[in-house]
Design an enzyme around this catalytic site. Structure first.
Site, PDB file in Angstrom:
ATOM      1  CE1 TYR A 120     -30.409  42.743  57.200  1.00 17.04           C
ATOM      2  CE2 TYR A 120     -29.883  42.129  59.446  1.00 17.04           C
ATOM      3  CZ  TYR A 120     -30.330  43.058  58.539  1.00 17.04           C
ATOM      4  OH  TYR A 120     -30.700  44.309  58.985  1.00 17.04           O
ATOM      5  CG  HIS A 125     -27.690  45.294  54.334  1.00 15.66           C
ATOM      6  ND1 HIS A 125     -28.405  46.258  53.650  1.00 15.66           N
ATOM      7  CD2 HIS A 125     -28.599  44.347  54.699  1.00 15.66           C
ATOM      8  CE1 HIS A 125     -29.687  45.903  53.597  1.00 15.66           C
ATOM      9  NE2 HIS A 125     -29.826  44.748  54.231  1.00 15.66           N
ATOM     10  NE  ARG A 134     -32.583  46.984  65.995  1.00 15.91           N
ATOM     11  CZ  ARG A 134     -32.363  46.332  64.849  1.00 15.91           C
ATOM     12  NH1 ARG A 134     -33.389  45.984  64.111  1.00 15.91           N
ATOM     13  NH2 ARG A 134     -31.140  46.030  64.466  1.00 15.91           N
ATOM     14  CE1 TYR A 231     -37.876  43.774  61.643  1.00 12.87           C
ATOM     15  CE2 TYR A 231     -39.375  45.588  61.193  1.00 12.87           C
ATOM     16  CZ  TYR A 231     -38.279  45.077  61.852  1.00 12.87           C
ATOM     17  OH  TYR A 231     -37.573  45.859  62.725  1.00 12.87           O
ATOM     18  CE  LYS A 240     -36.483  41.815  52.243  1.00 17.24           C
ATOM     19  NZ  LYS A 240     -35.237  42.401  51.757  1.00 17.24           N
ATOM     20  CB  THR A 244     -36.078  36.800  44.190  1.00 20.39           C
ATOM     21  OG1 THR A 244     -36.863  37.008  45.365  1.00 20.39           O
ATOM     22  CG2 THR A 244     -34.599  36.866  44.534  1.00 20.39           C
ATOM     23  CB  THR A 331     -28.326  44.010  51.091  1.00 13.01           C
ATOM     24  OG1 THR A 331     -29.718  43.805  50.994  1.00 13.01           O
ATOM     25  CG2 THR A 331     -27.920  45.259  50.324  1.00 13.01           C
ATOM     26  CD  GLU A 345     -27.611  49.285  53.023  1.00 14.02           C
ATOM     27  OE1 GLU A 345     -26.535  49.151  53.632  1.00 14.02           O
ATOM     28  OE2 GLU A 345     -28.027  48.458  52.184  1.00 14.02           O
TER      29      GLU A 345
HETATM   30 MN    MN Z   1     -32.328  40.193  50.661  1.00 15.68          MN
END
Ligand code: MN
Length: 396
Positions: A120, A125, A134, A231, A240, A244, A331, A345
């Site tokens: 991450y 991102h 949040r 999550y 997820k 992939t 990302t 986004e």
């Molecule tokens: Mn990812």
């Protein structure tokens, strides 16, 4: 220069030489999946070039893993030999018999994925998602600038480019079950581990190139409604793990010397185990196309944590690496609105839908949509190294 024609603008130059697993469409004797190297609009059958040797046996298989296990010395040897074969007349006749037009082969998943980890690492991102999920609080959580945040994903559902992605079903909220209404993409850069490490040892940032073989493009398909409900507190799970996608060509790190750049300034200064003496950040320019239309151009060089820092963090507790491990950056988003690496986004969670040339717009993916991610990086003498692409179409 290679005697194999490389069309203008083609990123598979003789300075690149990415590895993949292919199978000729027509079959016949000596068919079956094997390892090859792309050059121009062709693939060179490496299993055939080393036929009758132990190396040839390791190349005549359906994944790169046996070749990768041989380690950096062998990776360098094969790269040197392939380059020599494609730029001199020494073995030209033999090469020509083992060159297949890319249009006549099927490409497979290049690596049998051992463990899959997703980070991450993009500040833009993480900030964008923090602001959306949040609102009113600090977008980055307190740990974010101290360590590359990541989670273990599902290796068994890493699929080759071109695989149809079925819209997942799941819990979208309390008592609400059905197909995801917020199916999304994540444009990422993936790193393929070749050389393993022993349990109980750490791999330092300086050992990055001794373990990581090369780079692929990754689309980490994400069901945002399922993700948002599930999550907390343990992180991503079924939102997820349904698929992939990875690109078919693994661009060796050895190709990317001209793409190496220092990463962005880091504050606070990272702990010693995350410090880098030789920068291993990479200047990759990604492009995302939705149904053929470019919607974003994320710059990988802006990613806060470098791939060497991710690897050092992944192993600092003594976790071992296995040949075929894949870890992805998370990302890739730049600061500008047209550099965001996901639809959540780009559309700001649906508030500002992305307009397409056919007059339609998207907050999230519809059935039938095709997403393609490609990338290039600087090569020698102003040339561009190509990564090919990872593509996938959504089905209902
Ligand atoms: Mn990812």
């Amino acid at each position: 220069m290679s005697w194999v024609p490389v069309p203008q603008g083609c990123g598979f130059t003789v300075d690149n030489l990415p590895y993949g697993v292919f199978e000729p469409r027509r079959g016949g004797s000596g068919s079956g999946p094997r390892v090859g190297v792309a050059v121009g609009e062709h693939v060179l059958d490496l299993a055939a070039m080393w036929a009758g040797t132990p190396l040839g046996a390791d190349l005549a298989t359906g994944s790169l893993n046996r070749f990768l296990r041989r380690g950096p010395g062998e990776w360098a040897y094969v790269r040197r030999e392939v380059r020599r074969m494609l730029t001199t007349d020494d073995r030209r006749g033999h090469c020509e018999r083992n060159l297949h037009p890319l249009a006549e082969v099927e490409l497979r998943l290049p690596v049998e994925v051992a463990d899959y980890v997703d980070f991450y690492a993009s500040e833009a991102h993480a900030t964008n998602l923090g602001r959306m999920f949040r609102p009113g609080s600090e977008p980055l959580l307190p740990n974010w600038r101290h360590l590359p945040v990541g989670y273990h994903g599902r290796a068994g559902t890493v699929v080759p480019s071109g695989t149809t992605v079925r819209r997942p079903e799941g819990q979208r909220a309390a008592g609400d079950f059905g197909p995801s209404r917020k199916l999304d993409i994540e444009a990422e850069v993936g790193f393929v581990v070749g050389a393993p490490s022993a349990l109980g040892t750490k791999v330092g940032t300086g050992d990055f190139a001794g373990h990581v073989f090369g780079v692929v493009l990754v689309n980490d398909w994400s069901a945002r409604d399922i993700q948002a409900w599930e999550y907390q507190p343990l992180g991503p799970f079924l939102g997820k793990s349904f698929a992939t996608s990875v690109s078919p060509w693994v661009v060796p790190l050895a190709t990317l010397e001209h793409a190496r750049v220092p990463g962005p300034a880091q504050s606070p200064e990272p702990l010693p185990y995350l410090a880098e003496k030789q920068p291993w950040h990479l200047d990759l320019e990604l492009e995302i196309r939705l149904n053929g239309h470019p919607v974003s151009r994320p710059p990988f060089r802006d990613t806060y944590w470098s791939p060497a820092q991710m690897l050092a963090h992944l192993t600092v507790n003594g976790a071992s690496l296995r040949t075929g491990d894949l870890y992805a950056s998370g990302t890739v988003s730049g600061r500008a609105a047209d550099q965001r690496g996901s639809l959540i986004e780009l559309s700001w969670n649906g508030a500002e839908p992305v307009r397409l040339p056919d007059g339609s717009s998207r907050a999230f993916l519809q059935d039938g949509d095709t997403v393609t991610i490609s990338a290039t990086a600087p090569g020698p003498d102003g040339s561009r190294i190509g990564f090919g692409e990872v593509t996938g179409t959504v089905s209902g």
